[in-house]
Design an enzyme around this catalytic site. Structure first.
Site, mmCIF file in Angstrom:
data_model
loop_
_atom_site.group_PDB
_atom_site.id
_atom_site.type_symbol
_atom_site.label_atom_id
_atom_site.label_comp_id
_atom_site.label_asym_id
_atom_site.label_seq_id
_atom_site.Cartn_x
_atom_site.Cartn_y
_atom_site.Cartn_z
ATOM 1 N N HIS A 202 0.633 -1.104 -0.050
ATOM 2 C CA HIS A 202 0.128 -0.136 -0.077
ATOM 3 C C HIS A 202 0.561 1.278 -0.059
ATOM 4 C CE1 HIS A 202 -3.083 -2.755 0.608
ATOM 5 N NE2 HIS A 202 -3.729 -2.074 -0.144
ATOM 6 N N GLU A 449 -11.126 -10.698 -5.209
ATOM 7 C CA GLU A 449 -9.568 -10.804 -5.129
ATOM 8 C C GLU A 449 -9.191 -11.829 -4.370
ATOM 9 O OE1 GLU A 449 -8.794 -6.889 -2.900
ATOM 10 O OE2 GLU A 449 -10.675 -7.215 -1.655
ATOM 11 N N ASP A 473 -4.656 -8.122 -4.778
ATOM 12 C CA ASP A 473 -4.788 -9.244 -3.702
ATOM 13 C C ASP A 473 -5.036 -10.673 -4.450
ATOM 14 O OD1 ASP A 473 -4.453 -8.520 -1.121
ATOM 15 O OD2 ASP A 473 -6.197 -7.279 -1.323
ATOM 16 N N CYS A 520 -9.789 -3.074 -10.516
ATOM 17 C CA CYS A 520 -9.255 -1.758 -9.907
ATOM 18 C C CYS A 520 -7.946 -2.010 -9.382
ATOM 19 C CB CYS A 520 -10.182 -1.278 -8.721
ATOM 20 S SG CYS A 520 -10.646 -2.622 -7.513
HETATM 21 C C1 PEP Z 1 -6.648 -5.119 -4.923
HETATM 22 O O1 PEP Z 1 -6.314 -5.924 -4.172
HETATM 23 O O2 PEP Z 1 -6.335 -5.155 -6.174
HETATM 24 C C2 PEP Z 1 -6.940 -3.545 -4.542
HETATM 25 C C3 PEP Z 1 -7.470 -2.851 -5.660
HETATM 26 O O3 PEP Z 1 -7.374 -3.483 -3.137
HETATM 27 P P1 PEP Z 1 -6.194 -2.950 -2.405
HETATM 28 O O4 PEP Z 1 -4.723 -2.892 -3.205
HETATM 29 O O5 PEP Z 1 -6.429 -2.074 -1.413
HETATM 30 O O6 PEP Z 1 -6.080 -4.215 -1.396
HETATM 31 MG MG MG Z 2 -7.346 -5.797 -2.207
#
Ligand code: PEP
Ligand code: MG
Length: 599
Positions: A202, A449, A473, A520
């Protein structure tokens, strides 16, 4: 002598600047420049904070119980001595006067310098005094944060600097927590390097959202780089060059100028509709972390928000999590800022590498220590805290009164979780109806995910209006690779055939069921995947605003009728990346380049 440090490229571009070393725990200390006219006032602020801490030490010593061990009094003397030492306060005042750092920054910069000197001591006893120094500095920082803030009217703008040194600054830290990255958005740094982290950790994601060059997972960087070293961050290659030779420096300055030119060229595509050569309209949405990011999304040409990571409202808040009103206000601001465009808001995805540090209430009970990525995170956490979850849902439904909101549920894996989620939603809607508070209808979506969700997609399609694929994920859980762990980062492979199959089958099934589907995760914003995702049938991509222009460029050059039949060959290939390059890109650019790009 120049040295090179290799890490993972996570945010594109080149940054050249002077290194500012910051310990992980102090990254969220305010880093602001002080106007020349206010320098002495800032030094006085520092000295006043020192005097407050000195009184604290005196009081502590005076109030020691009679039977307290003698070492305690001696320790307080050592702390008092360190506090009064010119090597700390005098040198910190120099940072303020010479560099125009605010007092907090000056003290933490000097702590880094002294901590290194302690580390290099032969004598173990003296080496251990580093911990004492750190405690003294913590007290100083606390005292500064309680007192009058820095006299800086325009604290966050590096442009306000009015002293000679206008060389950009880059931050070097062992690690930066995602919550601290947010304070970064308002900071003066033009790039950063960390020792730890993976490509889709993140921290890396927030770096990309800030669109500043960054290298993570650079292992020894924070011990090899020294305060004030000149460094180059090559965010494309994942390379950090310390003390570059003049010729290397010149080469990188040239590259910097080139990429600025490229950016301004791409910026021209901002308001061009994302339509393929064969007329397919592609939805390019923005990923945001805070309501304040919405104008940036619009400015970048996003046609909505495809992922608002609401957990960032909850992070770095110690014990006061946002209540329903505060959340409602934040969601409403995001919705209103998007001026009628849809806003997908994901319910909190707390846990794994986004913990709620410092929380002492019941929520912390759930923190998974053993294996956070497989532990109580995201929807699991929300279902374990139903009152928190319902508070968030109420705020979301109320925000939907002000514009189109879509709720997105992270990390669902089983039908039981789906049912529990829907029960909570039904409960909240009854509550709202009874309370008479205005609320709006929302579309409900599930993030895909976890491989289990992708493999049982029909269940999800039955209950939800749309699905959004979280590739970050999905890759982590499909390949069993911790996305935040640089030791296995080389194995984190979005091109893995298993990942591509799950993506393809999810997109195909959702479309066949007439349900919306988007991606996403970071793959959506990586132009290397644009053609493949289009070929798989994807028509909705959500990414950081800074990535929209590059992806749009690929969309404008693509012909989905030509791409779609090629997808089978990629899925069957043992080397999908090479197959893609061969099938999709050869000869595509020259004759299909649209007018906007030829200019
Ligand atoms: C993902 O897992 O691709 C996602 C968009 O969520 P995050 O990156 O916040 O876990
Ligand atoms: Mg995620």
């Amino acid at each position: 002598m120049s040295i090179q440090i290799f890490g993972l490229p996570v945010s594109r571009g080149v940054a050249i600047g002077r290194a500012v070393l910051v310990a992980s725990s102090r990254v969220d200390v305010p880093h602001v420049f002080i106007d020349t006219s206010l320098i002495e006032e800032e030094v006085a602020r520092l000295l006043a904070a020192r005097d407050v801490v000195a009184v604290e030490f005196d009081t502590l010593k005076r109030d020691l119980p009679a039977d307290a061990p003698a070492e305690l009094a001696a320790l307080l003397d050592v702390h008092q001595m360190l506090l009064q030492d010119e090597a700390l306060i005098g040198a910190a005042a120099d940072w303020i006067r010479q560099r125009h750092y605010n007092a907090e920054w000056a003290v933490s910069a000097q702590l880094e310098v002294l901590a290194r000197q302690f580390d290099e001591m032969e004598d173990a006893y003296i080496r251990e005094r580093k911990a004492d120094l750190e405690q003294v500095v913590e007290r100083l920082l606390r005292s500064l944060s309680r007192g009058v803030p820095s006299p800086v009217p325009d604290a966050s703008r590096s442009g306000g600097r009015d002293f000679g040194g206008d060389e950009p600054l880059v931050l070097v830290a062992s690690d930066i927590a995602p919550a601290d990255m947010l304070s970064f958005k308002r900071s003066v740094f033009t790039g950063f390097v960390t020792d730890v982290g993976g490509k889709t950790s993140h921290t890396a994601i927030v770096a990309r959202s800030m669109d500043i060059p960054a290298v993570v997972g650079a292992r020894q960087a924070s011990s090899l780089i020294r305060q004030d070293d000149t460094i180059i961050i090559d965010g494309d290659a994942g390379l950090v060059i310390v003390d570059p030779s003049p010729i290397v420096l010149e080469e990188y300055r040239f590259r910097q100028r080139q990429s600025e030119l490229e950016r301004s060229r791409l910026a021209r595509l901002r308001h061009t509709p994302a339509v393929t050569l064969d007329g397919e309209r592609i939805e390019l949405l923005a990923n945001i972390e805070m309501p304040e990011d919405s104008p940036v999304a619009l400015e970048a040409g996003a046609v909505g928000v495809g992922l608002f990571r609401s957990e960032f409202l909850f992070m770095g808040r110690a014990d006061n999590l946002p209540d329903e009103e505060e959340q409602y206000d934040a969601y409403r601001r995001a919705v209103e800022a998007m001026k009628g465009l849809p806003v997908v808001i994901r319910t909190v995805d707390i846990g794994a590498d986004k913990p709620l540090e410092g929380l002492s209430s019941s929520e912390l009970r759930h923190e998974s220590v053993l294996n956070p990525a497989l532990g109580l995170r995201a929807i699991r956490w929300s279902l374990a805290e139903p009152s928190m979850f319902r508070r968030q849902l109420r705020a979301l439904f109320r925000a939907a009164h002000h514009g189109p909101v879509k709720i997105l549920i992270p990390m669902l894996a089983s039908q039981r979780e789906i049912r529990q989620t829907l029960d909570n939603i039904a409960h909240v809607k009854r509550q709202l109806a009874e309370s008479g508070k205005p609320y709006g209808e929302v579309e409900l979506g599930a993030m895909i995910e976890v491989p289990a969700a992708a493999l049982t997609l029909p269940v999800f399609l039955r209950y939800f209006d749309y699905v959004s694929i979280g590739t970050n994920d999905l890759i982590q859980y499909t390949l069993a690779i911790d996305r935040a762990d640089e030791a296995v980062a080389h194995l984190y492979d979005p091109w893995h055939p298993a990942v591509l199959q799950l993506l393809h089958s999810t997109i195909t099934q959702a479309r066949a069921a007439g349900k919306g589907v988007s991606v996403c995760g970071e793959m959506a914003g990586d132009p290397a995947f644009t053609e493949l995702l289009l070929a798989m049938g994807l028509r909705s991509f959500s990414m950081h605003p800074s990535q929209i222009a590059s992806v749009k460029q690929r969309v404008l050059r693509a012909d989905t009728r030509r791409l779609a039949p090629l997808v089978g060959a990629v899925l069957q290939s043992e080397e999908p990346e090479a197959t893609c390059a061969e099938l999709f890109h050869v000869g595509a650019a020259a004759h299909t380049q649209p007018a906007q790009l030829r200019a």
